[in-house]
Design a protein around this motif. Structure first.
Motif, PDB file in Angstrom:
ATOM      1  N   ARG A 134       0.849  -1.186   0.000  1.00 20.13           N
ATOM      2  CA  ARG A 134       0.000   0.000   0.000  1.00 20.13           C
ATOM      3  C   ARG A 134       0.889   1.241   0.000  1.00 20.13           C
ATOM      4  NH1 ARG A 134      -5.372  -0.459   3.157  1.00 20.13           N
ATOM      5  NH2 ARG A 134      -5.934  -2.648   2.983  1.00 20.13           N
ATOM      6  N   THR A 167      -6.492   2.567   8.549  1.00 14.28           N
ATOM      7  CA  THR A 167      -6.190   3.111   7.219  1.00 14.28           C
ATOM      8  C   THR A 167      -7.434   3.109   6.337  1.00 14.28           C
ATOM      9  OG1 THR A 167      -3.898   2.337   7.347  1.00 14.28           O
ATOM     10  CG2 THR A 167      -4.749   2.844   5.153  1.00 14.28           C
ATOM     11  N   THR A 168      -8.138   1.994   6.330  1.00 13.07           N
ATOM     12  CA  THR A 168      -9.373   1.902   5.556  1.00 13.07           C
ATOM     13  C   THR A 168     -10.379   2.961   6.009  1.00 13.07           C
ATOM     14  OG1 THR A 168      -9.088  -0.478   5.192  1.00 13.07           O
ATOM     15  CG2 THR A 168     -11.312   0.393   4.945  1.00 13.07           C
ATOM     16  N   ILE A 184      -9.338   6.557   4.926  1.00 15.98           N
ATOM     17  CA  ILE A 184      -9.659   6.852   3.525  1.00 15.98           C
ATOM     18  C   ILE A 184     -11.157   7.131   3.379  1.00 15.98           C
ATOM     19  CG2 ILE A 184      -9.761   5.867   1.201  1.00 15.98           C
ATOM     20  CD1 ILE A 184      -7.171   4.321   1.939  1.00 15.98           C
ATOM     21  N   GLU A 185     -11.971   6.286   4.008  1.00 17.60           N
ATOM     22  CA  GLU A 185     -13.424   6.464   3.921  1.00 17.60           C
ATOM     23  C   GLU A 185     -13.854   7.784   4.560  1.00 17.60           C
ATOM     24  OE1 GLU A 185     -16.944   4.331   6.283  1.00 17.60           O
ATOM     25  OE2 GLU A 185     -16.031   3.010   4.778  1.00 17.60           O
ATOM     26  N   ASN A 234     -12.110  10.563   4.995  1.00 20.88           N
ATOM     27  CA  ASN A 234     -11.705  11.703   4.194  1.00 20.88           C
ATOM     28  C   ASN A 234     -12.471  11.794   2.882  1.00 20.88           C
ATOM     29  OD1 ASN A 234      -9.290  13.319   5.347  1.00 20.88           O
ATOM     30  ND2 ASN A 234      -8.851  11.184   5.868  1.00 20.88           N
ATOM     31  N   TYR A 235     -12.825  10.661   2.313  1.00 21.03           N
ATOM     32  CA  TYR A 235     -13.655  10.649   1.108  1.00 21.03           C
ATOM     33  C   TYR A 235     -14.982  11.345   1.401  1.00 21.03           C
ATOM     34  CZ  TYR A 235     -16.259   8.900  -2.923  1.00 21.03           C
ATOM     35  OH  TYR A 235     -17.028   8.807  -4.058  1.00 21.03           O
ATOM     36  N   LYS A 293     -13.870  13.511  -2.104  1.00 17.44           N
ATOM     37  CA  LYS A 293     -12.889  13.034  -3.081  1.00 17.44           C
ATOM     38  C   LYS A 293     -12.418  14.124  -4.032  1.00 17.44           C
ATOM     39  CE  LYS A 293     -11.711   9.050  -5.887  1.00 17.44           C
ATOM     40  NZ  LYS A 293     -12.185   7.853  -6.586  1.00 17.44           N
ATOM     41  N   THR A 317      -5.871  10.153  -6.268  1.00 16.90           N
ATOM     42  CA  THR A 317      -6.801   9.294  -5.552  1.00 16.90           C
ATOM     43  C   THR A 317      -6.444   9.355  -4.081  1.00 16.90           C
ATOM     44  OG1 THR A 317      -5.454   7.283  -5.563  1.00 16.90           O
ATOM     45  CG2 THR A 317      -6.778   7.729  -7.533  1.00 16.90           C
ATOM     46  N   SER A 318      -7.354   8.872  -3.245  1.00 13.63           N
ATOM     47  CA  SER A 318      -7.139   8.934  -1.804  1.00 13.63           C
ATOM     48  C   SER A 318      -6.009   8.029  -1.352  1.00 13.63           C
ATOM     49  CB  SER A 318      -8.429   8.553  -1.066  1.00 13.63           C
ATOM     50  OG  SER A 318      -8.845   7.272  -1.455  1.00 13.63           O
ATOM     51  N   GLU A 319      -5.520   7.143  -2.212  1.00 17.33           N
ATOM     52  CA  GLU A 319      -4.440   6.243  -1.832  1.00 17.33           C
ATOM     53  C   GLU A 319      -3.092   6.689  -2.389  1.00 17.33           C
ATOM     54  OE1 GLU A 319      -5.248   2.181  -2.626  1.00 17.33           O
ATOM     55  OE2 GLU A 319      -6.936   2.072  -1.237  1.00 17.33           O
ATOM     56  N   LEU A 364      -1.026  12.530  -0.045  1.00 18.20           N
ATOM     57  CA  LEU A 364      -1.557  12.256   1.285  1.00 18.20           C
ATOM     58  C   LEU A 364      -1.708  13.528   2.100  1.00 18.20           C
ATOM     59  CD1 LEU A 364      -2.427  10.198   3.410  1.00 18.20           C
ATOM     60  CD2 LEU A 364      -0.020   9.921   4.040  1.00 18.20           C
TER      61      LEU A 364
END
Length: 320
Positions: free
Chosen positions: A140, A183-184, A187-188, A190-191, A196, A201-203, A208
């Motif tokens: 990741r 981490t999951t 991301i969710e 912040n989305y 978004k 992308t968020s990854e 970051l």
């Protein structure tokens, strides 16, 4: 020439002068009992010595369950039925920070200087794991750590974590409650918070920091600092050999792995403690039962010391 994924640090952690701290001066640590193993005493003491005016909270399973029963009863079923103690430890750190705010640190983190400076500008600070851990171990671009977290009481990201524990609690430790879980959820969160952003992308590790753009202005945001300040130390004992092997096979790796190898070559496996380093992770793996870790533990005396012998009475708020 490749840009380093994790740039060198040339200045101290950002702060604001002459303001009241946003993050309260509470230190939270946890263990199965109030007796700290000898190999962690130095590290626990470091937080007390460097932050003498902070409150210190030490949580064990009994006091943790009482807090959860009183304030988060919907988590009791999860708490009572998890298959590994480390999952309880993970749940507990999210609960105590949500209820009290402050700094949570695993007992194998060492503190090198007062934390007052880092509590003034942001409402929540959560570093990533060392870059090499995310890329080489989990493939990741980044993995958010959960070994040290600094946050205000009632922060919405902590609430987000607590509300989503049921979705993954039966997975392996890392994905159920640990760094892959956080981490999951990061991301969710912040989305949903920023809908978004159009670029990247968020990854994308390079982008970051865009999650931190508004962190000093938006109390809901989470600031993700350069790992150098809190979490830059690699778990050399268990992973150093693997990282060397991956980078020896440089031309067979993905672009992200190649770029990470360049970072590793620049920084080395063993990171220097500069004047900007606040904490260091010593990777004692007290929750782990692997053969390698048990051999490591055997090299140390495992006698324990009561927390009341480490923390002065006027600092020790909670220890049962």
């Amino acid at each position: 020439m490749y840009e380093l994924l994790q740039p060198d640090v040339v200045e101290d952690f950002p702060t604001v002068d002459d303001v009241t701290s946003k993050i309260p001066h509470n230190i939270h640590q946890t263990a199965p009992s109030t007796c700290i193993t000898q190999d962690a005493v130095k590290y626990v003491s470091s937080f007390v010595i460097n932050n003498p005016h902070w409150n210190y909270y030490f949580w064990v399973d009994e006091s943790a369950r009482q807090l959860i029963e009183r304030r988060h009863p919907y988590l009791l079923e999860i708490w009572d039925n998890v298959d590994k103690g480390i999952k309880r430890s993970d749940i507990l750190r999210y609960v105590v920070l949500y209820e009290y705010g402050g700094v949570y640190a695993d007992v194998d983190f060492e503190n090198f200087k007062p934390l007052d400076r880092v509590t003034k500008k942001f409402h929540c600070i959560i570093p990533t794991e060392p870059l090499e851990h995310g890329v080489f171990l989990y493939r990741r671009p980044f993995v958010i750590n959960n070994g040290i977290i600094l946050c205000v009481k009632g922060h919405p990201f902590l609430k987000h974590l607590l509300e989503n524990l049921k979705r993954s609690i039966n997975d392996d430790v890392m994905s159920a409650t640990g760094p892959l879980f956080i981490t999951t959820q990061f991301i969710e969160y912040n989305y949903n918070l920023y809908k978004k952003a159009q670029e990247g992308t968020s990854e994308d590790f390079i982008n970051l920091q865009r999650f931190s753009v508004h962190a000093d202005k938006d109390s809901r945001a989470v600031h993700v600092p350069n790992t150098h300040y809190f979490t830059d130390n690699i778990d050399v004992l268990t992973s150093g050999g693997l990282f060397r092997y991956i980078c020896k096979m440089f031309w067979f790796q993905s672009e992200l792995q190649q770029r990470t190898c360049i970072d590793l070559a620049h920084k080395g496996l063993y990171r220097e403690n500069t004047k900007f380093v606040y904490t260091k992770h010593h990777w004692l793996h007290s929750w782990c039962s692997s053969r390698v870790i048990n051999i490591y533990r055997a090299l140390f005396k495992r006698e324990c010391v009561e927390i009341t012998e480490i923390v002065p009475k006027d600092q020790l708020i909670q220890y049962m």
